[in-house]
Structure formats: C-alpha cells, structure tokens
Design a protein around this motif. Structure first.
Motif, short mmCIF file in Angstrom:
data_model
loop_
_atom_site.label_atom_id
_atom_site.label_comp_id
_atom_site.label_asym_id
_atom_site.label_seq_id
_atom_site.Cartn_x
_atom_site.Cartn_y
_atom_site.Cartn_z
N CYS A 44 0.71 4.62 -0.13
CA CYS A 44 1.40 3.39 0.28
C CYS A 44 2.26 2.83 -0.85
O CYS A 44 3.39 2.40 -0.63
CB CYS A 44 0.39 2.32 0.71
N VAL A 45 1.72 2.83 -2.08
CA VAL A 45 2.49 2.34 -3.24
C VAL A 45 3.73 3.21 -3.42
O VAL A 45 4.84 2.72 -3.65
CB VAL A 45 1.61 2.30 -4.51
N THR A 46 3.55 4.53 -3.28
CA THR A 46 4.68 5.46 -3.37
C THR A 46 5.73 5.13 -2.31
O THR A 46 6.93 5.06 -2.60
CB THR A 46 4.18 6.90 -3.15
N GLN A 47 5.26 4.95 -1.08
CA GLN A 47 6.19 4.68 0.04
C GLN A 47 6.99 3.41 -0.23
O GLN A 47 8.19 3.36 0.01
CB GLN A 47 5.41 4.51 1.35
N SER B 192 -0.16 2.86 7.86
CA SER B 192 -0.11 2.22 6.53
C SER B 192 1.14 2.68 5.77
O SER B 192 1.81 1.88 5.12
CB SER B 192 -1.37 2.56 5.74
N SER B 193 1.48 3.97 5.86
CA SER B 193 2.65 4.50 5.15
C SER B 193 3.93 3.92 5.73
O SER B 193 4.86 3.58 4.99
CB SER B 193 2.69 6.02 5.27
N LYS B 194 3.98 3.80 7.06
CA LYS B 194 5.17 3.24 7.71
C LYS B 194 5.37 1.79 7.28
O LYS B 194 6.47 1.37 6.94
CB LYS B 194 5.03 3.31 9.24
N LEU B 195 4.27 1.00 7.34
CA LEU B 195 4.36 -0.42 6.97
C LEU B 195 4.77 -0.57 5.51
O LEU B 195 5.60 -1.42 5.18
CB LEU B 195 3.02 -1.11 7.21
N ALA B 196 4.18 0.25 4.63
CA ALA B 196 4.51 0.16 3.20
C ALA B 196 5.98 0.48 2.97
O ALA B 196 6.64 -0.16 2.15
CB ALA B 196 3.62 1.11 2.40
N PHE B 223 3.86 -4.56 -2.39
CA PHE B 223 4.21 -4.28 -0.99
C PHE B 223 3.50 -3.03 -0.47
O PHE B 223 3.22 -2.94 0.73
CB PHE B 223 5.73 -4.21 -0.85
N GLY B 224 3.21 -2.08 -1.34
CA GLY B 224 2.40 -0.92 -0.93
C GLY B 224 1.00 -1.37 -0.55
O GLY B 224 0.43 -0.95 0.47
N THR B 225 0.42 -2.25 -1.39
CA THR B 225 -0.93 -2.77 -1.12
C THR B 225 -0.92 -3.60 0.18
O THR B 225 -1.85 -3.50 0.99
CB THR B 225 -1.41 -3.63 -2.31
N ALA B 231 -2.21 -2.48 7.67
CA ALA B 231 -2.52 -1.37 8.59
C ALA B 231 -4.01 -1.31 8.89
O ALA B 231 -4.43 -1.09 10.03
CB ALA B 231 -2.04 -0.05 7.99
N ARG B 232 -4.82 -1.54 7.85
CA ARG B 232 -6.28 -1.52 8.07
C ARG B 232 -6.69 -2.65 9.01
O ARG B 232 -7.55 -2.47 9.88
CB ARG B 232 -7.02 -1.64 6.72
N ALA B 233 -6.07 -3.84 8.81
CA ALA B 233 -6.39 -4.97 9.68
C ALA B 233 -5.97 -4.67 11.11
O ALA B 233 -6.72 -4.93 12.06
CB ALA B 233 -5.69 -6.23 9.16
N ALA B 234 -4.78 -4.08 11.27
CA ALA B 234 -4.28 -3.75 12.62
C ALA B 234 -5.17 -2.71 13.27
O ALA B 234 -5.47 -2.79 14.47
CB ALA B 234 -2.85 -3.25 12.53
#
Lengths: 111, 242
Positions: A44-47, B192-196, B223-225, B231-234
């Motif tokens: 996620c940080v990478t993205q 999570s990756s999409k949202l980040a 913003f990654g965090t 995403a985890r909440a969703a």
C-alpha cells in the motif's frame, strides 16, 4: 558533487534498490508467507508513492509536458480512464486512448 | 499438463510465442514513453538503456527518472526507490517456486528474479501451472528475455525518435508511461492497493508541494496506511457476521 550525485551514481542506487528486493525474494522464497497484513501494508505504501509520482508527472511535470495546457492533460487522462473502465479495466486501450487524445488536442491547437 | 518430447525446448518456444502480442506491445509502448521522458530529464542514451536493463521495473524506472529530473539527493533516491521496489519482494517469493528446477536455493535464481516483471510474474503464475515442471524455467526465461529485449528497443526508439517526431506526438508520449504505470497498478486485485493508489495520487503531490523530498516519503506512508486501514474497515463491514 560526489559520485553518488551523478546520474550514473543515482542509477547505481536505483539498481541496488530494485535488485535488493528481488535477491531477497529469491533467497526467502519457500520460507516466508507473503499473503500477510504486513506485506499488504508495505505494498500500500508503495502504491501511494507511485500513484503520487505518476499524478505529479502528469499534473506538475518537470518535463516538456509542462508546456501542455493543464486542461488538455486532464481531458486526455479523463478519456483514457473512461476507456479503461468502459472496457473492464483494460490497460492498453486506456493508455492508447489517453495518449492519442492528447496528441489530437495538441494538433487541434496547432502545436 | 502438456507433454512434449523435449520439454525444455517446448517451454522455450512456447514462452517466446506467448510473449509476442499484448505483452510485447504493452512493454514496448511503455518503454517508448520512458525513453522520451529520460531524454527530457537529461539522461544520455547509454544511461537510459542501461537503466532499463538494470532496474527493469516500470514503477522504479519512473521514480528514478522523476527523481533525477527533480535533482533529488542520493539519500531520497535510495529511500524512495527502495520503497517503490518493495513490490519485487512478494513477486519473487511467489514466482521462484514455479521456476526453480530443484528444491532449495540456487544462485541462478537471483538472475531469474532480476528478469521478473509484473507481466512475466502473472504469466508464470497462470501459465506455469499448466506446463510440466521441466518446461517452466525455459518458458519463463524466453518470455522474460523477449520482454526485456523489446523493452530496451522501445526505450531506444523513444529516446532516438523524440527529436524527429512532430511536437504534438513527442509531448503526448510523455503521458504514455505515467498512464501505463498508474492503470497497471490500478488492476491490482486488492482493494487496499487500489485505495492506496487513489489516495496517494491525490495526497502525495500535495505533500510534495509542501516539501519535495520529505513529502514523497511522508505522503506515501500516510496515504498508503490510510488505504490499508480503509480497505480493512470496508472488508470488515462487508463480511457476514458470525
């Protein structure tokens, strides 16, 4: 200027940064589980970083793209995204539509 | 599982065949854009082509050229590219068992990992399962090397042709690679990756306006965090109660 500050020095850093994770991945393969929340968070940080850099490369560019009106860049990206979503997340048609739209807008402006 | 008289040769030829088409077109066009950007950033031709060969990961290459163009410090380049390159770790960990011919670590696996790209990773994970074990490594090598050769060719075309292209085409090619990388990363199966990616796309450039160097790292982390926890909440809200 130190050696590391030259473009070749920065490339050596880029290579090391990319190679480090690949080599570590090859070494750890079969010994660790990658489907964990910690890995997910790191990705996620990478993205977020890459997303930020890409948006900056389009909206606040340090390249010749800065000469292109912001409205044209936003319109081209919107067309690319629309094609990407309309064709169910297909990357190449989306990229082609965005790039060709920008070329079309610039030709229309007489650039 | 397919059976062939010479599984290694069969795997190699199949890998070459599978690379031609969408994978090669995608990589070549993305690298044409990279070649144009590298020239714009002031890199010379040799450096541009060697950067493709040595870094061989579009997000890291884009990060590299952006940071060089911005005149960033070596420390920022190291931290940022280490963070961006992290994606290579889970890819290598999950792809190596499919490629390796014998159990345990071999030094050759470092070379295999260096050739890994998101495209070849997806290909070996999906197609590799359908191949007999002896065909997998030659398949992967042929597929990955074809992508690398066409990628370098694409970067050279982009770099060499920029000056001869009409200005409108040259400028529009600068949009190609950022769009390619963003859309490719948006196809990640994880929410999570999409949202980040989206949150980072909005927040990180704002943080970089505040501080060009720290803003990238700080914004990526924040913003990654945020994407990870949202995403985890969703997912928790969406999952059935037990």
């Amino acid at each position: 200027m130190s050696t590391l500050e030259t473009p070749w020095g920065l490339l050596a850093i880029g290579f090391a940064a990319s190679f480090f994770w690949r080599a570590l991945g090859a070494l750890l393969s079969g010994r660790i589980e990658v489907d964990t929340p910690l890995f997910d968070w790191c990705v996620c940080v990478t993205q977020a970083m890459v997303g930020g850099l890409m948006v900056r490369a389009i909206l606040l560019p340090s390249t010749g793209l800065a000469q292109v009106p912001l409205s044209d860049r936003i319109t081209a990206c919107a067309i690319g995204l629309a094609v990407f979503f309309a064709l169910r997340w297909r990357v190449l048609p989306g990229v082609a539509a965005g790039t060709l739209s920008l070329a079309g807008l610039l030709f229309w402006r007489g650039v | 599982m397919s059976k062939a008289a010479n599984p290694r040769r069969h795997g190699f030829i199949l890998g070459l065949k599978d690379s031609f088409g969408i994978p090669v077109v995608g990589i070549t066009s993305a690298l044409v854009g990279y070649g144009v950007m590298a020239r714009e950033a002031g890199l010379d031709a040799t450096l541009t082509l060697i950067s493709v060969l040595t870094i061989w990961a579009m997000p890291v290459l884009m990060g590299f050229v952006e940071l060089v163009a911005a005149g960033s410090s070596p420390l920022l380049v190291l931290i940022t590219l280490l963070a961006i390159g992290f994606r290579n770790l889970p890819m290598a960990v999950s792809a190596m068992p499919m490629i390796r011919e014998k159990p345990g670590f071999r030094w050759s696996q470092i070379l295999f990992a260096q050739l890994l790209s998101p495209t070849s990773w997806v290909q070996i994970i999906i197609v590799g399962r359908r191949l007999e074990p002896a065909s997998r490594m030659p398949y992967y090598m042929a597929f990955s090397l074809a992508l690398l050769v066409f990628g370098i060719l694409g970067a050279w075309i982009g770099f060499a042709l920029t000056k001869n292209l009409p200005t409108a085409i040259g400028l529009s090619l600068l949009l190609l690679t950022p769009m390619f990388v963003s859309l490719t990363m948006a196809t990640s199966p994880k929410l999570s990756s999409k949202l980040a990616l989206v949150l980072g796309g909005v927040g990180v450039p704002l943080c970089m306006l505040w501080d060009n160097e720290l803003g990238l790292i700080f914004g990526g982390f924040v913003f990654g965090t945020a994407g990870f926890f949202l995403a985890r909440a969703a997912e928790r809200r969406g999952s059935p109660r037990t």
